[in-house]
Structure formats: structure tokens, C-alpha cells
Design a protein around this motif. Structure first.
Motif, short mmCIF file in Angstrom:
data_model
loop_
_atom_site.label_atom_id
_atom_site.label_comp_id
_atom_site.label_asym_id
_atom_site.label_seq_id
_atom_site.Cartn_x
_atom_site.Cartn_y
_atom_site.Cartn_z
N ARG A 3 -25.73 11.69 13.65
CA ARG A 3 -24.35 11.71 14.15
C ARG A 3 -24.35 12.13 15.63
O ARG A 3 -23.76 11.45 16.48
N ASP A 4 -25.04 13.21 15.93
CA ASP A 4 -25.08 13.70 17.32
C ASP A 4 -25.79 12.70 18.24
O ASP A 4 -25.33 12.44 19.35
N ALA A 5 -26.89 12.15 17.76
CA ALA A 5 -27.69 11.25 18.61
C ALA A 5 -26.95 9.95 18.90
O ALA A 5 -26.91 9.49 20.04
N PHE A 6 -26.33 9.36 17.88
CA PHE A 6 -25.57 8.12 18.09
C PHE A 6 -24.38 8.38 19.02
O PHE A 6 -24.07 7.56 19.89
N ALA A 7 -23.71 9.51 18.82
CA ALA A 7 -22.54 9.81 19.65
C ALA A 7 -22.95 9.98 21.11
O ALA A 7 -22.25 9.54 22.02
N ALA A 8 -24.10 10.62 21.33
CA ALA A 8 -24.52 10.89 22.71
C ALA A 8 -25.10 9.66 23.38
O ALA A 8 -24.88 9.43 24.57
N ARG A 9 -25.84 8.84 22.62
CA ARG A 9 -26.61 7.79 23.28
C ARG A 9 -26.29 6.38 22.79
O ARG A 9 -26.87 5.41 23.28
N GLY A 10 -25.38 6.25 21.83
CA GLY A 10 -25.05 4.93 21.30
C GLY A 10 -26.12 4.44 20.34
O GLY A 10 -27.22 4.99 20.25
N PHE A 11 -25.79 3.38 19.63
CA PHE A 11 -26.69 2.84 18.61
C PHE A 11 -28.04 2.43 19.19
O PHE A 11 -29.10 2.74 18.64
N ALA A 38 -16.74 6.76 17.00
CA ALA A 38 -15.98 5.52 17.09
C ALA A 38 -16.24 4.86 18.44
O ALA A 38 -16.40 3.64 18.53
N SER A 39 -16.31 5.68 19.47
CA SER A 39 -16.59 5.18 20.81
C SER A 39 -17.97 4.53 20.87
O SER A 39 -18.13 3.43 21.41
N ALA A 40 -18.95 5.19 20.27
CA ALA A 40 -20.30 4.63 20.22
C ALA A 40 -20.30 3.29 19.49
O ALA A 40 -20.94 2.34 19.91
N LEU A 41 -19.52 3.22 18.41
CA LEU A 41 -19.44 1.96 17.66
C LEU A 41 -18.87 0.85 18.52
O LEU A 41 -19.41 -0.25 18.57
#
Lengths: 200, 200
Positions: A22-30, A105-108
Motif C-alpha cells: 500500500r505504501d510503496a504503490f502510493a509513493a511510487r505508483g504501480f 486512487a491517485s496511483a491507480l
């Protein structure tokens, strides 16, 4: 008795992996995160990440679902009449973007715009999941429901893009109340208003 | 007398650079192309690219403007009454995305979602340019116009995202006519309908 080193299955490893992802995707995107990096942050063996979550796509979806709590949202949406559903959908959407899940959501959304296979996930899994659940409760003509849902998605995606990603003013700073009522009327019309029939 | 090798200024180099930049941005997005690569494709000295177009941001904007032809679009939008403006805006928007400029528009949207400084260009240059021009002809309350324009942008951006980037069905395959009338009514309401006033 303290445990040290890599965690075996069943010791909370699943939750640790989920939090790390969760933290990694939010910080750096998929695209900016590997499964190996997530395993490293969670201090587990990479094989365990695959064991619990399958592919990176599946892990990303699980992260999104855990952030969004679809059951709570669905209950909220269905708490009133169909004729005020548009405003409730927009209100929940703003709450999602302005809460803890906003970063995910932003990362998505960023990822969906750049990675074709994530666009496919949105199109084939997330969209049908979320929208069919709402649609099925609204007693809409099943022949019209998919197009109505897609028009709703078009307005919500654009609201997220302009208000939260591009931060277009004065929409980014507009009171939630104004946005909910203005865009809510649009969503309501897409759900229950008259749709044009094709020209002959 | 045939000329060979790198072109000096004034020999059509500006147009060659613009064409090279247009193709390169469309194929690889803003972030995937360097000024040096564009110079190489156009077979000109890199200094000439900077001489004609300034920064990469400015070149990108020039490419977009050359693809979009704002004067023609504006004339089209203003060719009818204000009460049918919503449908004409959506019709022009679809023509843009489904024509030659679509790849550039797509590159812009992908880039705007990932690069903060391009988001700023959209926010501070492209959006005010395009929308203020339309707004100024529509005799709208100047105090309301910016928020009305931002709501219009929210729907159009989301339409592009769902219909052209994510290709969400059945919206991606829907007849242009249906999309123009359904979304046109939304744009019309955002432009000339009543906006909610803030709750006390």
C-alpha cells in the motif's frame, strides 16, 4: 518468545505485505515498485508475496480493495432513495479521494493512463465490480445500465483528474458541497434521466 | 541547386522540427523524447530547436496548438447559439480525439497525469487559453465563468480518459451522436444552467 528474521506464513506476514505494498504503490505508483522490493520492505521472502497475492496486478487490486472498503461504500450509496443517488455517489467519491485511500486512487489513475494492462484491470475488473453492484440495486433497465455506468465513470474519472491530479482551479479549491451538488446532478441524469436514442 | 546536410535557419527547418516533434511526442509521450532526439529526427542542429522553440515545454505546447487549430475550433463553437454550445463543444472534442490530433492529445493527457510541470502547463496556459476564449464570447457572469469552465473540463477530461485511454465499454464503442447529446447536455448545464450556491 520473540521471533526474528523472515516471517513464516501465518504470522501476520500477509498484513505486513499488504501494508508495505500500500505504501510503496502510493509513493511510487504501480510501475515504480517491484514485488521483490515489496517483500524487502515487509521483511518476508519474495515467494511469500506470490503465495499470498499471486501476480503484481492481483496484489495491486487487493491493495485498492482494502483501501476502498466497497461494502461500506455500497451501504452508504444505498442508504437513500434512487433519486438522490447521484449526489451520494459524488459525496462518497470525494470522501475516497480526500481520505487515506486518495493516494492509492491517485496511483491507480496515473497508472491507468500509462499502463495498458492496468487500464484493462480497471475496465474488466474494478469497473464491473463496483458499478454492477450499484446498478443491480437501482432497478435500471439492464440493457441501458452498462452505458449509463460508463457515462457516470466518465464524469467521476474527469473530476478526479481535474480536482486532484491537475488541481485545476477554482475546482480544486471549491467546497465539497458545491461539487457534490453540481456533479451529483450530472451523475443522477446519467443514472436515471432520459438517454438519447440513436439517430436513424 | 540541391542542399545537403544540416539545414540552416529559414530553409523549412522550423516545419521539419515541428513535424519531428509531433511524431515523436505522439509515439513516446512528453517524457520519452529529448530535444536532441527531435533535432536528430529533423536532421537539424539541436541549437536550432532551442532557437525556434525555446524549452521542451514550449515546443510541446507549440505542437499541441498546431495540431488543434484553435481558431478553426473557436469559429465552429461560435457558429450557433449559446443554448446549443454544449453539444458543439463535445462534437469538436470528439472530432479532435478521433482525428489526427488524437495521438497528441493522448500524449498530453498521459503526460499531464504523470508530470507535475506539464500539469501546470495545462492548468496555467492551455486551459485558460482555450476556455477563456470560449467564455469571453458567451456573455457569462465573469465571477462564475472560471468554475463553470472547470466543471466543463472535468467532464471532457473524463470522457477522453474513459473513451480513448481506458477504452471503457460500451462508451468506447458508442456512436458519436449518442455521446454528443448525452455529454453535451452536461456541458450545457455547466455553462449556462444554474449552479448551486454555497450552503450557509
Amino acid at each position: 518468545m520473540a521471533r526474528t528474521g523472515r516471517r513464516p506464513a501465518g504470522s501476520g506476514a500477509r498484513e505486513k505485505i499488504l501494508a508495505a505494498a500500500r505504501d510503496a504503490f502510493a509513493a511510487r505508483g504501480f510501475g515504480g515498485v517491484t514485488m521483490r522490493q515489496i517483500a524487502s520492505i515487509a521483511a518476508v521472502d519474495p515467494a511469500l508475496v506470490h503465495h499470498y497475492f499471486g501476480t503484481k496486478d492481483q496484489l495491486f487490486l487487493t491493495v485498492l480493495r482494502s483501501a476502498v472498503d466497497p461494502d461500506r461504500i455500497l451501504a452508504q450509496l444505498l442508504a437513500g432513495g434512487v433519486d438522490t443517488l447521484g449526489e451520494r455517489i459524488v459525496a462518497e467519491f470525494l470522501r475516497l479521494w480526500e481520505g487515506d485511500a486518495g493516494a492509492n486512487a491517485s496511483a491507480l489513475l496515473r497508472t491507468a493512463a500509462t499502463a495498458d494492462h492496468i487500464a484493462r484491470l480497471v475496465r474488466e475488473v474494478i469497473f464491473p465490480d463496483v458499478v454492477d453492484a450499484v446498478m443491480s440495486k437501482c432497478d435500471l433497465d439492464p440493457g441501458e445500465a452498462p452505458l449509463r455506468a460508463a457515462f457516470v465513470a466518465s464524469q467521476l474519472a474527469g473530476l478526479a483528474f481535474t480536482r486532484y491530479l491537475v488541481e485545476l482551479e477554482p475546482l480544486a479549491a471549491a467546497a465539497a458541497d458545491i461539487v457534490i451538488r453540481t456533479v451529483g446532478a450530472t451523475v443522477q441524469r446519467y443514472l436515471t434521466g432520459e438517454l438519447p436514442s440513436p439517430n436513424p
